[in-house]
Design a protein around this motif. Structure first.
Motif, PDB file in Angstrom:
ATOM      1  N   MET A 172      -8.970  15.530   7.319  1.00 33.59           N
ATOM      2  CA  MET A 172      -9.040  15.583   5.856  1.00 33.59           C
ATOM      3  C   MET A 172     -10.469  15.715   5.350  1.00 33.59           C
ATOM      4  SD  MET A 172      -6.374  12.601   4.683  1.00 33.59           S
ATOM      5  CE  MET A 172      -4.798  12.347   5.486  1.00 33.59           C
ATOM      6  N   ALA A 173     -11.443  15.478   6.208  1.00 35.21           N
ATOM      7  CA  ALA A 173     -12.845  15.487   5.772  1.00 35.21           C
ATOM      8  C   ALA A 173     -13.239  16.857   5.239  1.00 35.21           C
ATOM      9  CB  ALA A 173     -13.746  15.107   6.937  1.00 35.21           C
ATOM     10  N   ASP A 174     -13.950  16.866   4.125  1.00 33.88           N
ATOM     11  CA  ASP A 174     -14.478  18.108   3.570  1.00 33.88           C
ATOM     12  C   ASP A 174     -15.765  17.781   2.816  1.00 33.88           C
ATOM     13  OD1 ASP A 174     -13.716  17.082   1.045  1.00 33.88           O
ATOM     14  OD2 ASP A 174     -11.813  18.166   1.065  1.00 33.88           O
ATOM     15  N   LYS A 175     -16.247  18.719   2.021  1.00 34.09           N
ATOM     16  CA  LYS A 175     -17.528  18.525   1.347  1.00 34.09           C
ATOM     17  C   LYS A 175     -17.500  17.404   0.314  1.00 34.09           C
ATOM     18  CE  LYS A 175     -19.092  23.315   1.927  1.00 34.09           C
ATOM     19  NZ  LYS A 175     -19.521  24.550   1.237  1.00 34.09           N
ATOM     20  N   LYS A 176     -16.320  17.066  -0.155  1.00 36.01           N
ATOM     21  CA  LYS A 176     -16.212  16.043  -1.197  1.00 36.01           C
ATOM     22  C   LYS A 176     -15.615  14.728  -0.704  1.00 36.01           C
ATOM     23  CE  LYS A 176     -15.729  19.320  -5.039  1.00 36.01           C
ATOM     24  NZ  LYS A 176     -14.881  19.729  -6.186  1.00 36.01           N
ATOM     25  N   PHE A 177     -15.048  14.733   0.504  1.00 39.83           N
ATOM     26  CA  PHE A 177     -14.331  13.563   1.001  1.00 39.83           C
ATOM     27  C   PHE A 177     -14.866  13.189   2.383  1.00 39.83           C
ATOM     28  CE2 PHE A 177     -10.549  11.628   3.161  1.00 39.83           C
ATOM     29  CZ  PHE A 177     -10.420  10.516   2.350  1.00 39.83           C
ATOM     30  N   SER A 178     -15.453  11.994   2.484  1.00 33.53           N
ATOM     31  CA  SER A 178     -16.053  11.534   3.737  1.00 33.53           C
ATOM     32  C   SER A 178     -15.311  10.312   4.270  1.00 33.53           C
ATOM     33  CB  SER A 178     -17.525  11.163   3.521  1.00 33.53           C
ATOM     34  OG  SER A 178     -18.298  12.298   3.238  1.00 33.53           O
ATOM     35  N   PRO A 179     -14.434  10.513   5.250  1.00 36.80           N
ATOM     36  CA  PRO A 179     -13.859   9.346   5.912  1.00 36.80           C
ATOM     37  C   PRO A 179     -14.845   8.777   6.925  1.00 36.80           C
ATOM     38  CG  PRO A 179     -12.807  11.375   6.688  1.00 36.80           C
ATOM     39  CD  PRO A 179     -13.880  11.773   5.730  1.00 36.80           C
ATOM     40  N   LEU A 182       0.818  -1.219   0.000  1.00 36.63           N
ATOM     41  CA  LEU A 182       0.000   0.000   0.000  1.00 36.63           C
ATOM     42  C   LEU A 182       0.851   1.268   0.000  1.00 36.63           C
ATOM     43  CD1 LEU A 182      -0.388   1.727   2.924  1.00 36.63           C
ATOM     44  CD2 LEU A 182      -1.364  -0.450   3.613  1.00 36.63           C
ATOM     45  N   ARG A 183       2.107   1.165   0.462  1.00 36.46           N
ATOM     46  CA  ARG A 183       2.986   2.336   0.469  1.00 36.46           C
ATOM     47  C   ARG A 183       3.411   2.742  -0.931  1.00 36.46           C
ATOM     48  NH1 ARG A 183       7.426  -0.042   4.432  1.00 36.46           N
ATOM     49  NH2 ARG A 183       6.942  -1.805   3.059  1.00 36.46           N
ATOM     50  N   HIS A 184       3.183   1.839  -1.906  1.00 35.31           N
ATOM     51  CA  HIS A 184       3.588   2.110  -3.277  1.00 35.31           C
ATOM     52  C   HIS A 184       2.402   2.402  -4.195  1.00 35.31           C
ATOM     53  CE1 HIS A 184       7.169  -0.667  -2.107  1.00 35.31           C
ATOM     54  NE2 HIS A 184       7.363   0.578  -1.698  1.00 35.31           N
ATOM     55  N   VAL A 185       1.247   2.588  -3.607  1.00 35.03           N
ATOM     56  CA  VAL A 185       0.074   2.952  -4.414  1.00 35.03           C
ATOM     57  C   VAL A 185       0.299   4.317  -5.043  1.00 35.03           C
ATOM     58  CG1 VAL A 185      -2.367   3.586  -4.285  1.00 35.03           C
ATOM     59  CG2 VAL A 185      -1.541   1.563  -3.072  1.00 35.03           C
ATOM     60  N   GLU A 186      -0.118   4.439  -6.306  1.00 30.54           N
ATOM     61  CA  GLU A 186       0.031   5.691  -7.053  1.00 30.54           C
ATOM     62  C   GLU A 186      -1.347   6.271  -7.360  1.00 30.54           C
ATOM     63  OE1 GLU A 186       2.159   4.464 -10.477  1.00 30.54           O
ATOM     64  OE2 GLU A 186       3.988   3.939  -9.384  1.00 30.54           O
ATOM     65  N   PRO A 187      -1.418   7.574  -7.618  1.00 33.87           N
ATOM     66  CA  PRO A 187      -2.723   8.186  -7.926  1.00 33.87           C
ATOM     67  C   PRO A 187      -3.474   7.485  -9.042  1.00 33.87           C
ATOM     68  CG  PRO A 187      -1.079   9.883  -7.555  1.00 33.87           C
ATOM     69  CD  PRO A 187      -0.337   8.574  -7.546  1.00 33.87           C
ATOM     70  N   ARG A 217      -1.140   8.292   4.154  1.00 30.65           N
ATOM     71  CA  ARG A 217      -0.807   8.659   2.764  1.00 30.65           C
ATOM     72  C   ARG A 217      -1.884   8.153   1.809  1.00 30.65           C
ATOM     73  NH1 ARG A 217       1.471   5.774  -1.407  1.00 30.65           N
ATOM     74  NH2 ARG A 217       2.495   7.034  -3.043  1.00 30.65           N
ATOM     75  N   LEU A 218      -2.368   6.935   2.028  1.00 38.50           N
ATOM     76  CA  LEU A 218      -3.392   6.368   1.156  1.00 38.50           C
ATOM     77  C   LEU A 218      -4.675   7.200   1.216  1.00 38.50           C
ATOM     78  CD1 LEU A 218      -3.984   3.928  -0.723  1.00 38.50           C
ATOM     79  CD2 LEU A 218      -4.943   2.773   1.296  1.00 38.50           C
ATOM     80  N   ALA A 219      -5.049   7.645   2.401  1.00 41.22           N
ATOM     81  CA  ALA A 219      -6.243   8.487   2.533  1.00 41.22           C
ATOM     82  C   ALA A 219      -6.068   9.798   1.785  1.00 41.22           C
ATOM     83  CB  ALA A 219      -6.538   8.743   4.009  1.00 41.22           C
ATOM     84  N   GLU A 220      -4.896  10.392   1.870  1.00 39.80           N
ATOM     85  CA  GLU A 220      -4.640  11.646   1.170  1.00 39.80           C
ATOM     86  C   GLU A 220      -4.694  11.447  -0.341  1.00 39.80           C
ATOM     87  OE1 GLU A 220      -4.201  15.431   0.273  1.00 39.80           O
ATOM     88  OE2 GLU A 220      -4.443  14.707   2.325  1.00 39.80           O
ATOM     89  N   LEU A 221      -4.124  10.348  -0.831  1.00 40.32           N
ATOM     90  CA  LEU A 221      -4.198  10.043  -2.266  1.00 40.32           C
ATOM     91  C   LEU A 221      -5.650   9.855  -2.700  1.00 40.32           C
ATOM     92  CD1 LEU A 221      -1.243   7.524  -2.829  1.00 40.32           C
ATOM     93  CD2 LEU A 221      -1.380   9.903  -3.589  1.00 40.32           C
ATOM     94  N   ALA A 222      -6.432   9.174  -1.859  1.00 40.15           N
ATOM     95  CA  ALA A 222      -7.842   8.959  -2.187  1.00 40.15           C
ATOM     96  C   ALA A 222      -8.585  10.284  -2.282  1.00 40.15           C
ATOM     97  CB  ALA A 222      -8.481   8.062  -1.134  1.00 40.15           C
TER      98      ALA A 222
END
Length: 311
Positions: free
Chosen positions: A128-135, A29-34, A72-77
């Motif tokens: 990281m939560a905002d109007k477009k991203f719901s963790p 998972l540390r090597h996941v790319e956008p 990092r994965l959450a930020e990429l998502a």
């Protein structure tokens, strides 16, 4: 649907599973790319190193993957436009609890590297939560139940395997600590429920996943298994130095997601495993095989070397 897996435990299966197999990226998972996340509407993240013994084996690598890698994965998502990020946390974050029942507002008291990393990910992903991203954070009770890629290093599954292969359960402790249990299929029901729920019901929320009636003393779990596997002998040891003990309230998930309820309890889970072991005539060497126990499998090859080879 796209899966992601390192493939550490792909060597063998306990029984044949269904014909459906999603496309799976074989990647750390540390090597996941956008680009890997492009087109995904939601992500369910449980691709961490699981359980306490592995955290003890290599705390640094556990932090690198389970904390830094997950954040990092959450930020990429979020950057890729994934609208819901479902993080599979754990009731182990409660660790040692003095109150009768802990809930999502109770103080956290993690006792192990594995549990500490869960608390860190919750802490760092929430902002990281905002109007477009719901963790959404699902604190699962201790899992159990049959799976083709079986785990025999979790309590009910392990005791059932011992009961079947040796006809005896010899507890090394008195079994007084409390543990909440949840079947793997009920965890799946919770995941589907939060993916289908209105955004306002789940946005940036933490949910314990299980049933308040399914808090058991470890001794009770052992007794249920011994009764299910007829003729199994059961004995207990002295009090354990492991002081982790907690009972969990699961009322919040029932209020926010009225359609969710657990279909399994420990006795039904033990019966499922008894029927499965009988059907496949499971021999002791299968129960003891390294691929069904996380620590055995990762200890086969030096852990850091195994992980450096990934990706």
């Amino acid at each position: 649907m796209v899966g992601l897996d390192t493939g550490f435990y792909k060597e063998g299966t306990l029984y044949r599973h269904g014909p459906f197999a999603p496309f799976t990226l074989m990647k750390d998972l540390r090597h996941v790319e956008p680009a890997d996340l492009r087109g995904c509407d939601a992500m369910v993240h449980l691709a961490e190193l699981s359980n306490d013994p592995i955290g003890q084996l290599s705390p640094k690598i556990t932090y690198d993957i389970n904390h830094a890698g997950s954040v990092r994965l959450a930020e990429l998502a979020r950057q890729a436009g994934v609208s819901r990020f479902v993080y599979m946390s754990s009731c182990s974050v409660y660790g040692v609890a003095d109150q009768n029942y802990v809930d999502e507002e109770s103080p956290l008291n993690p006792q192990t590297t594995y549990a500490i990393c869960k608390t860190f990910v919750e802490r760092d992903v929430k902002p990281m939560a905002d109007k477009k991203f719901s963790p959404i954070f699902l604190r699962n009770a201790t899992a159990y139940g049959a799976s083709p890629h079986m785990r025999f290093d979790i309590v009910l599954n392990n005791l059932s395997g011992l009961a079947w292969t040796t006809n005896e359960i010899r507890m090394t402790s008195d079994g007084t600590p409390w543990r909440p249990l949840v079947h793997g299929l009920d965890i799946c029901r919770a995941i589907l429920a939060v993916l289908d729920a209105p955004r306002e019901a789940v946005h940036n929320e933490v949910f314990n996943v299980g049933d308040t009636q399914h808090n058991y003393r470890v001794s009770e779990i052992a007794e249920i298994v011994a009764e299910t596997f007829v003729g199994c002998k059961l004995s207990f040891g002295p009090p354990s130095a492991d002081n982790r003990s907690y009972r969990v309230s699961f009322e919040k998930i029932r209020k926010h997601l009225p359609g969710f309820q657990c279909a399994w309890d420990a006795r039904r889970g033990a019966q499922q495993l008894y029927s499965l072991f009988k059907q496949i005539a499971m021999p002791p060497e299968v129960f003891q095989h390294r691929t069904f126990t996380r620590l055995k499998q990762l200890s086969l090859t030096p852990f850091p070397v195994m992980l450096r080879q990934m990706g």
